[in-house]
Design an enzyme around this catalytic site. Structure first.
Site, PDB file in Angstrom:
ATOM      1  N   GLY A   1      11.272  -4.049  -3.506  1.00  0.00           N
ATOM      2  CA  GLY A   1       9.923  -4.046  -2.965  1.00  0.00           C
ATOM      3  C   GLY A   1       9.242  -5.359  -3.292  1.00  0.00           C
ATOM      4  N   ALA A   2       9.247  -6.281  -2.340  1.00  0.00           N
ATOM      5  CA  ALA A   2       8.742  -7.630  -2.596  1.00  0.00           C
ATOM      6  C   ALA A   2       7.338  -7.828  -2.043  1.00  0.00           C
ATOM      7  CB  ALA A   2       9.696  -8.665  -1.989  1.00  0.00           C
TER       8      ALA A   2
ATOM      9  N   SER B   1       3.003  -7.010  -2.628  1.00  0.00           N
ATOM     10  CA  SER B   1       2.051  -7.532  -3.604  1.00  0.00           C
ATOM     11  C   SER B   1       2.355  -7.058  -5.020  1.00  0.00           C
ATOM     12  CB  SER B   1       0.625  -7.146  -3.204  1.00  0.00           C
ATOM     13  OG  SER B   1       0.501  -5.745  -3.034  1.00  0.00           O
TER      14      SER B   1
ATOM     15  N   GLY C   1       5.259  -5.661  -6.269  1.00  0.00           N
ATOM     16  CA  GLY C   1       6.556  -6.136  -6.726  1.00  0.00           C
ATOM     17  C   GLY C   1       6.508  -7.605  -7.090  1.00  0.00           C
TER      18      GLY C   1
ATOM     19  N   ASN D   1       2.948   4.780  -4.985  1.00  0.00           N
ATOM     20  CA  ASN D   1       1.817   5.695  -4.901  1.00  0.00           C
ATOM     21  C   ASN D   1       2.255   7.085  -4.458  1.00  0.00           C
ATOM     22  OD1 ASN D   1      -0.149   3.783  -5.614  1.00  0.00           O
ATOM     23  ND2 ASN D   1      -0.342   3.065  -3.512  1.00  0.00           N
TER      24      ASN D   1
ATOM     25  N   LYS E   1      -3.403   9.544 -11.270  1.00  0.00           N
ATOM     26  CA  LYS E   1      -3.369   8.372 -10.387  1.00  0.00           C
ATOM     27  C   LYS E   1      -3.391   8.806  -8.931  1.00  0.00           C
ATOM     28  CE  LYS E   1      -2.886   4.179  -8.860  1.00  0.00           C
ATOM     29  NZ  LYS E   1      -1.570   3.526  -8.851  1.00  0.00           N
TER      30      LYS E   1
ATOM     31  N   SER F   1      -3.909  -0.734  -1.116  1.00  0.00           N
ATOM     32  CA  SER F   1      -2.629  -0.872  -0.425  1.00  0.00           C
ATOM     33  C   SER F   1      -2.691  -0.244   0.964  1.00  0.00           C
ATOM     34  CB  SER F   1      -1.509  -0.234  -1.245  1.00  0.00           C
ATOM     35  OG  SER F   1      -1.781   1.136  -1.485  1.00  0.00           O
TER      36      SER F   1
ATOM     37  N   GLU G   1       0.886   5.247   3.369  1.00  0.00           N
ATOM     38  CA  GLU G   1       1.367   6.303   2.478  1.00  0.00           C
ATOM     39  C   GLU G   1       0.510   7.559   2.552  1.00  0.00           C
ATOM     40  OE1 GLU G   1       3.307   3.753  -1.160  1.00  0.00           O
ATOM     41  OE2 GLU G   1       1.129   3.665  -0.949  1.00  0.00           O
TER      42      GLU G   1
END
Length: 304
Positions: free
Chosen positions: A10-11, A13, A15, A105, A184, A255, A267
């Site tokens: 996961g590249a 923000s 990651g 998340n 969370k 996100s 998500e």
């Protein structure tokens, strides 16, 4: 140089933020990219991190799963809807009993991963770090938060967690990680969908008016669900905690907002939709959360 090598799936923000933090601490790390990614022709990715008014440059290794084997320590920072498929794609290159930390998340995917790959040492994480990626490989750390990590039945932090304690972030081990994840989840349900719907940064939710009133109404419903779901401790003082997160990450784009603006899937299926489904199963009416879910659906792609 530490002997452990962390691979980050996961590249985006988050990651990229953790890759920079590991790099700054002298901990070996690599960003895992999908096969076919054009940047795989390079062996490193230069990331510019802006934090606390300062800018730092980081050169982080990049690789595909096939070129990273064996993977002994894996941090998963993908979107929740990509997590299971992403992990499945890495199975041929994961070492036996590999340590896998899930930092996405929402709720629901944790049980799927544990049941599908019992041979892995799966841990879960929750973070209130705020970060978003700007043009190119520029990452803005919009707010410092706390990152909690834990595993079911694991009371004492494993040796590998010393890596996390060495980075420039507040990281702690939690025995009650399920309660942390639920809290969370509850906070995300109160913040992310509203910011995505109204195209606003987190700080706008604290301004007097209709948005602030809606946050309070969402929190009241979420707290009732948490109590009924056996997560009473996770929703104690929920509204106050949400407002604290909003204040700390006032400049952050959630996100979900980033996904909506980029016309990517969101998500929502692992946040508000999961919450509403839980409420329905418990026989609880949640009109504010249902209305929010309905309002968001034209702009999102519900999954779950």
């Amino acid at each position: 140089m530490r002997s452990r090598h962390w691979h980050i799936l996961g590249a985006g923000s988050m990651g990229s933020l953790f890759a920079c933090l590991f790099d700054k601490a002298g901990i070996r790390c690599s960003l895992l990219l999908r096969d076919g990614d054009p940047t795989l022709t390079q062996t490193t990715r230069r990331i510019q991190l802006q934090a606390d008014g300062l800018t730092s440059e980081h050169s982080v290794r990049v690789a595909s799963g096939a070129h990273a084997a064996p993977i002994d320590y894996l941090l998963v920072c993908t979107k929740a809807y990509d997590l299971v498929d992403g992990l499945a794609g890495l199975q041929p290159w994961l070492a036996p009993n590999a340590v896998v930390v899930l930092l996405a998340n929402g709720l629901g995917y944790q049980q799927t991963v544990a049941a599908r790959w019992p041979q892995l040492a799966v841990f879960s994480g929750s973070t209130t770090e705020g970060a978003f990626r700007e043009a190119g490989q520029r990452v803005l750390r919009a707010g410092r938060g706390t990152t909690w990590v834990g595993g079911r039945g694991v009371q004492k932090a494993p040796d590998w967690f010393s890596d996390w304690q060495a980075i420039d972030a507040r990281c702690g081990w939690r025995q009650d990680i399920d309660a942390v994840l639920w809290r969370k989840f509850a906070i995300n349900c109160a913040i992310n969908p509203l910011t995505a719907l109204h195209r606003c940064r987190n700080g706008a939710l604290a301004e007097p008016g209709a948005l602030a009133d809606e946050v309070r109404a969402l929190c009241l419903e979420i707290a009732v669900i948490g109590q009924a779901a056996g997560q009473g401790e996770a929703v104690v003082g929920l509204y106050e905690s949400v407002m604290e997160v909003v204040a700390v990450t006032a400049n952050n784009r959630s996100s979900m907002l980033q996904d909506v603006l980029a016309k990517r899937p969101t998500e929502i299926g692992f946040l508000t939709a999961f919450l509403v489904d839980t409420a329905d199963a418990l026989g609880i009416d949640v009109p504010h959360n249902k209305a929010l879910l309905c309002a968001l659906q034209p702009a999102t792609h519900p999954v779950g």
